[in-house]
Design an enzyme around this catalytic site. Sequence first.
Site, PDB file in Angstrom:
ATOM      1  N   SER A 151       8.251  33.726 104.198  1.00  0.00           N
ATOM      2  CA  SER A 151       8.549  32.680 105.169  1.00  0.00           C
ATOM      3  C   SER A 151       7.407  32.607 106.162  1.00  0.00           C
ATOM      4  CB  SER A 151       9.863  33.011 105.898  1.00  0.00           C
ATOM      5  OG  SER A 151      10.008  32.262 107.077  1.00  0.00           O
ATOM      6  N   TYR A 164      15.214  39.222 110.936  1.00  0.00           N
ATOM      7  CA  TYR A 164      14.708  38.309 109.909  1.00  0.00           C
ATOM      8  C   TYR A 164      13.181  38.340 109.872  1.00  0.00           C
ATOM      9  CZ  TYR A 164      13.981  34.042 107.198  1.00  0.00           C
ATOM     10  OH  TYR A 164      13.594  33.139 106.248  1.00  0.00           O
TER      11      TYR A 164
END
Length: 312
Positions: A151, A164
């Site tokens: 990501s 995350y």
Amino acid sequence: MRVIPGTGRRRSPVPPLRGRVAVVTGAARGVGEALARRLSEAGMLVALVGREEETLCRAAESLPGPTVCVEADVTDPAALAHAARRIAAELGQASVVVANAGIAAAGPFAHTPADLWQRVVDVNLTGSANTARAFLPQLARTRGYFLQIASTAAFGSAPMMSAYCASKAGVESFAQALRGEVEPDGIAVGIAYLHWTDTDMVTGIDAHPVLRALRHNQPRFTRAVHSTAQVADWLTAGITHRAHQIYAPPWLRWCQPLRPAFPPLVTRLARRELRRQSSTRLVADTGVLGAGGRADLDAHRSEQRPSPPRRP
């Protein structure tokens, strides 16, 4: 020679995917489901691995080609080893494995339940390593391709998403290290950098005031949310050419040289927004993001509860 969309690399044509076996984790919904569909349409035999058995198998049944649906928790090495054996028996040896399973949580670190923070890291980072460990023997036999879904959270960490961001930075480093180790075995390792994608996880991010502000302070063209089908197309192009990096959207490749500037910029924007929000509001918005994350956390917590004592 041509430029591969979303990868920024020039590669020669390679044999098509048709007839080969692909494994996609986290395939019950979102990017995983869309990618499984796109690979099936390309003629691959697709194994969908995930936590939500009913949703997962419904997705598998809707695909045009041969499929296998395997319910497995990526944090459970024994379950993944069983999945690998079943997939090999029913479809054949895997040529493509996509470590896509992931969840996210938002909120201040100090107020995030320890088990939730740990679960995000376990699923995203340890789950990816478990996936690689289970399927590397098959990929060595097929001289296959392992794709790690990362990501832009690996580019610059966002406050309120510490677990995350830490996990996505971790999977990037893991995949880079793995690449050098398995290349002599003929296995290629790719890293996919995903930006704003139309999943229930992103919907949850937009509901959080600080994260919403960070997104809306980005340049207009970088705020575009891309459909899971479009992202799956970019990923499939990269898989076809065994790309080392896949960028979804493609312009992300130009951000790589700018990565040192992102953390201080994000910190400055977040500090300004944090001053505008009450601590009560920020704590109230703490929790897992998206239906997939909630399903995983609920199942995990249920498994952790002690069983009621048996009656004599």
